[in-house]
Design a protein around this motif. Structure first.
Motif, mmCIF file in Angstrom:
data_model
loop_
_atom_site.group_PDB
_atom_site.id
_atom_site.type_symbol
_atom_site.label_atom_id
_atom_site.label_comp_id
_atom_site.label_asym_id
_atom_site.label_seq_id
_atom_site.Cartn_x
_atom_site.Cartn_y
_atom_site.Cartn_z
ATOM 1 N N PRO A 32 22.447 -68.170 -18.527
ATOM 2 C CA PRO A 32 22.633 -69.424 -19.273
ATOM 3 C C PRO A 32 22.202 -70.669 -18.497
ATOM 4 O O PRO A 32 22.068 -71.744 -19.084
ATOM 5 N N LEU A 33 21.992 -70.531 -17.190
ATOM 6 C CA LEU A 33 21.674 -71.693 -16.352
ATOM 7 C C LEU A 33 20.189 -71.820 -16.036
ATOM 8 O O LEU A 33 19.781 -72.811 -15.422
ATOM 9 N N ILE A 34 19.382 -70.836 -16.444
ATOM 10 C CA ILE A 34 17.974 -70.821 -16.026
ATOM 11 C C ILE A 34 17.259 -72.116 -16.385
ATOM 12 O O ILE A 34 16.551 -72.714 -15.564
ATOM 13 N N ALA A 35 17.421 -72.578 -17.626
ATOM 14 C CA ALA A 35 16.717 -73.786 -18.069
ATOM 15 C C ALA A 35 17.175 -75.025 -17.299
ATOM 16 O O ALA A 35 16.400 -75.972 -17.105
ATOM 17 N N ASP A 36 18.441 -75.046 -16.856
ATOM 18 C CA ASP A 36 18.990 -76.226 -16.177
ATOM 19 C C ASP A 36 18.883 -76.151 -14.661
ATOM 20 O O ASP A 36 19.205 -77.119 -13.971
ATOM 21 N N MET A 37 18.466 -75.001 -14.129
ATOM 22 C CA MET A 37 18.431 -74.813 -12.676
ATOM 23 C C MET A 37 17.604 -75.871 -11.936
ATOM 24 O O MET A 37 18.033 -76.394 -10.905
ATOM 25 N N PRO A 38 16.391 -76.207 -12.417
ATOM 26 C CA PRO A 38 15.608 -77.224 -11.685
ATOM 27 C C PRO A 38 16.359 -78.543 -11.521
ATOM 28 O O PRO A 38 16.331 -79.160 -10.452
ATOM 29 N N GLN A 39 17.053 -78.959 -12.576
ATOM 30 C CA GLN A 39 17.811 -80.222 -12.511
ATOM 31 C C GLN A 39 19.060 -80.075 -11.647
ATOM 32 O O GLN A 39 19.370 -80.946 -10.826
ATOM 33 N N LEU A 40 19.766 -78.958 -11.778
ATOM 34 C CA LEU A 40 21.004 -78.755 -11.024
ATOM 35 C C LEU A 40 20.743 -78.679 -9.521
ATOM 36 O O LEU A 40 21.556 -79.154 -8.715
ATOM 37 N N GLY A 146 28.137 -54.156 -18.382
ATOM 38 C CA GLY A 146 28.278 -55.431 -17.691
ATOM 39 C C GLY A 146 27.244 -56.438 -18.136
ATOM 40 O O GLY A 146 27.534 -57.625 -18.305
ATOM 41 N N GLY A 147 26.002 -55.960 -18.339
ATOM 42 C CA GLY A 147 24.949 -56.861 -18.776
ATOM 43 C C GLY A 147 25.215 -57.419 -20.163
ATOM 44 O O GLY A 147 25.000 -58.611 -20.414
ATOM 45 N N ALA A 148 25.699 -56.562 -21.079
ATOM 46 C CA ALA A 148 25.937 -56.997 -22.454
ATOM 47 C C ALA A 148 27.142 -57.920 -22.569
ATOM 48 O O ALA A 148 27.131 -58.890 -23.331
ATOM 49 N N ILE A 149 28.192 -57.624 -21.822
ATOM 50 C CA ILE A 149 29.410 -58.437 -21.895
ATOM 51 C C ILE A 149 29.286 -59.693 -21.037
ATOM 52 O O ILE A 149 29.831 -60.751 -21.366
ATOM 53 N N GLY A 150 28.554 -59.585 -19.931
ATOM 54 C CA GLY A 150 28.452 -60.710 -19.008
ATOM 55 C C GLY A 150 27.756 -61.913 -19.598
ATOM 56 O O GLY A 150 28.108 -63.060 -19.284
ATOM 57 N N LEU A 151 26.756 -61.691 -20.476
ATOM 58 C CA LEU A 151 25.995 -62.807 -21.026
ATOM 59 C C LEU A 151 26.858 -63.773 -21.842
ATOM 60 O O LEU A 151 26.841 -64.974 -21.571
ATOM 61 N N PRO A 152 27.634 -63.304 -22.841
ATOM 62 C CA PRO A 152 28.468 -64.270 -23.577
ATOM 63 C C PRO A 152 29.545 -64.905 -22.711
ATOM 64 O O PRO A 152 29.881 -66.080 -22.897
ATOM 65 N N LEU A 153 30.105 -64.152 -21.762
ATOM 66 C CA LEU A 153 31.108 -64.741 -20.874
ATOM 67 C C LEU A 153 30.502 -65.857 -20.032
ATOM 68 O O LEU A 153 31.074 -66.951 -19.908
ATOM 69 N N ALA A 154 29.318 -65.589 -19.471
ATOM 70 C CA ALA A 154 28.649 -66.605 -18.662
ATOM 71 C C ALA A 154 28.251 -67.801 -19.512
ATOM 72 O O ALA A 154 28.371 -68.965 -19.082
ATOM 73 N N ALA A 155 27.784 -67.546 -20.734
ATOM 74 C CA ALA A 155 27.396 -68.643 -21.620
ATOM 75 C C ALA A 155 28.591 -69.515 -21.976
ATOM 76 O O ALA A 155 28.491 -70.745 -22.023
ATOM 77 N N ALA A 156 29.736 -68.882 -22.220
ATOM 78 C CA ALA A 156 30.941 -69.645 -22.569
ATOM 79 C C ALA A 156 31.384 -70.530 -21.414
ATOM 80 O O ALA A 156 31.716 -71.707 -21.600
ATOM 81 N N VAL A 157 31.387 -69.961 -20.209
ATOM 82 C CA VAL A 157 31.793 -70.746 -19.045
ATOM 83 C C VAL A 157 30.811 -71.888 -18.800
ATOM 84 O O VAL A 157 31.200 -73.029 -18.540
ATOM 85 N N ALA A 158 29.509 -71.591 -18.904
ATOM 86 C CA ALA A 158 28.499 -72.617 -18.657
ATOM 87 C C ALA A 158 28.569 -73.736 -19.685
ATOM 88 O O ALA A 158 28.299 -74.901 -19.374
#
Length: 482
Positions: A32-40, A146-158
């Motif tokens: 979820p952070l890939i697009a924002d990584m350059p700025q962050l 882990g890959g399938a569940i991790g994505l929505p969890l990471a997106a929610a936190v981000a």
């Protein structure tokens, strides 16, 4: 001393499955952070891309090395060792304010990916025979879960919290799994204790793998015909050939290539590469279809969080299917389960083609595809372990995990090329076209069918009775001639 017929401590299998799930979550953590990584991180997009690439490279090298060390010094000990860089890397990422420490932290997280093959190999030592297939299927599928569940969890936190919370949370998970392994997982004598570690083999494999994975993963950005990409491919070929020549001539190799060349092992590994391609094609296509703007005529306009939630049921289905896959392996054998899994994946892609116009349709296709992945992932280690000596269990599983990872890398590159070449223009921007996505889905379906065909060529395991008869025939031959 523990053995395959010994009753295990309560919680060993769930702990090992959780370890694999947490390791997989680390891989999808930054999506979820890939697009924002350059700025962050105040860096360029090309530099920020290394935050993803470095984890792949380090994992590719460390997974087979961790497996061999597990055979040499003990699998439980290596599981604990793998938890350390997961924790340290997460803390470094949480504190990072520039791209260099973030890359270092992500590299350390990649070192912990050996947990899955180590956990699978340990099951052979501590789980009763009647429960082994189901346990292997669950722990093996944990990477996909882990890959399938991790994505929505990471997106929610981000989306709803500071991005650093992602890494503090992963540090907590790494610490938790380390504690659980220490107190719950039994210590089993090392199967290859006393043998030496093949350091030259590890270096040679590292050079070859890093060159190959780097060329595949970055070739699209650098240009497939650029000097850098072609040079890396050439270096990979040379390094891996030299490595293979050395491994065949050393007494205690990192990877026993003679064992790996056995048809049952070789064809399983080839099928694993193809399954990896088939699995990752959908993982790349589905989120983009869900998030592309509706104005395109085929995009569904979902947020990252919503897209993750639509894909999460696929991970849940893997948890449901895994124990059923274990029963199928017990009743029909791992070869049947692998073929069936590949065919189910192909059916999922066939469903995705007419259903890609709705979010629910994509979710249904994802459930079917992940069901097939669960069956296939459970069958692969069972096929490998049935054909290798106990002293090579962890190393052989580590090599098979590497083949799966190689498949996902190839899948990412192939689908990336297809989507980059088949584009449409919208608002001054170039976007992957509907035909590009359909082509990607057709590739996923075709690769899954090829995987099923390869799995069909895997020879049956000879029984002890058959081997005894074969040996008796050889023994009797001189007297027959006489």
């Amino acid at each position: 001393m523990y053995g395959p017929q010994t009753t295990t401590r309560s919680g060993v299998v769930p702990t090992l499955a959780l370890a694999g799930t947490i390791a997989a979550i680390m891989q999808t953590l930054v999506t979820p952070l890939i697009a924002d990584m350059p700025q962050l991180l105040d860096t360029s997009a090309s530099n920020a891309a290394w935050v993803v690439t470095v984890t792949l490279l380090v994992a590719g090298v460390c997974v087979p090395v961790s497996g061999r060390l597990g055979d040499l010094i003990g699998k439980r000990r290596m599981l604990l060792v793998c938890a350390v860089p997961l924790f340290v890397g997460s803390v470094i990422c949480a504190l990072a304010s520039s791209v260099v420490p973030m890359i270092i932290g992500r590299g350390l997280q990649g070192m912990g990916m050996g947990m899955v093959p180590l956990g699978i190999a340990l099951l052979r030592d501590v789980v009763p025979t009647e429960k082994l297939s189901g346990s292997i299927a669950l722990v093996s599928a944990s990477m996909g879960i882990g890959g399938a569940i991790g994505l929505p969890l990471a997106a929610a936190v981000a989306q709803y919290a500071n991005w650093r919370v992602l890494f503090w949370g992963s540090a907590g998970l790494a610490l938790m799994i380390g504690i659980l392994i220490y107190f719950i997982v039994p210590d089993v004598p090392a199967a290859a204790k006393g043998q030496r570690f093949d350091a030259p083999g590890a270096v040679g494999l590292a050079v070859g793998l890093v060159s190959l994975l780097l060329a595949i993963s970055k070739g699209g950005d650098w240009g497939w015909t650029s000097g850098t990409t072609l040079g890396l491919f050439a270096l990979a070929v040379v390094a891996l050939l030299v490595w293979g020549f050395y491994e065949l001539r050393t007494r205690e190799p990192l990877v026993d290539l003679r064992t790996t060349a056995r048809p049952r092992v070789l064809l399983t590994n080839v099928s694993s590469i193809l399954i990896g391609v088939g699995m990752y094609a959908f993982m790349l296509i589905a989120p983009q279809l869900l998030q592309f703007p509706e104005a395109t005529g085929y995009g569904l306009g979902q947020s990252m969080l919503a897209a993750g939630l639509y894909l999460a049921p696929g991970g849940v289905m893997m948890m449901i299917i895994s124990p059923l896959g274990g029963k199928l392996i017990n009743s029909r054998g791992p070869k049947f389960a692998l073929i069936l899994g590949a065919l189910v994946i192909s059916v999922g892609y066939a469903l995705a083609l007419p259903l890609m116009g709705t979010a629910v349709g994509i979710m249904v296709a994802g459930i079917v595809i992940n069901s097939g992945v669960a069956l296939a992932y459970g069958a692969m280690p069972a096929l490998i372990m049935s054909a290798v000596p106990v002293s090579e269990t962890a190393a052989a599983n580590g090599f098979n995990a590497l083949m799966r990872s190689l498949g996902t890398t190839i899948g990412s590159a192939v689908i990336g090329v297809v989507l980059a070449q088949m584009t449409m223009s919208m608002g001054g921007h170039s976007l992957a076209s509907e035909d590009g996505f359909r082509t990607g889905l057709l590739i996923g379906c075709g690769v899954a069918l090829v995987s099923a065909a390869v799995a069909g060529l895997i020879p049956a395991l000879r029984t002890a009775n058959e081997e005894s008869k074969s040996e008796q025939t050889v023994t009797d031959e001189p007297s027959v001639r006489a």
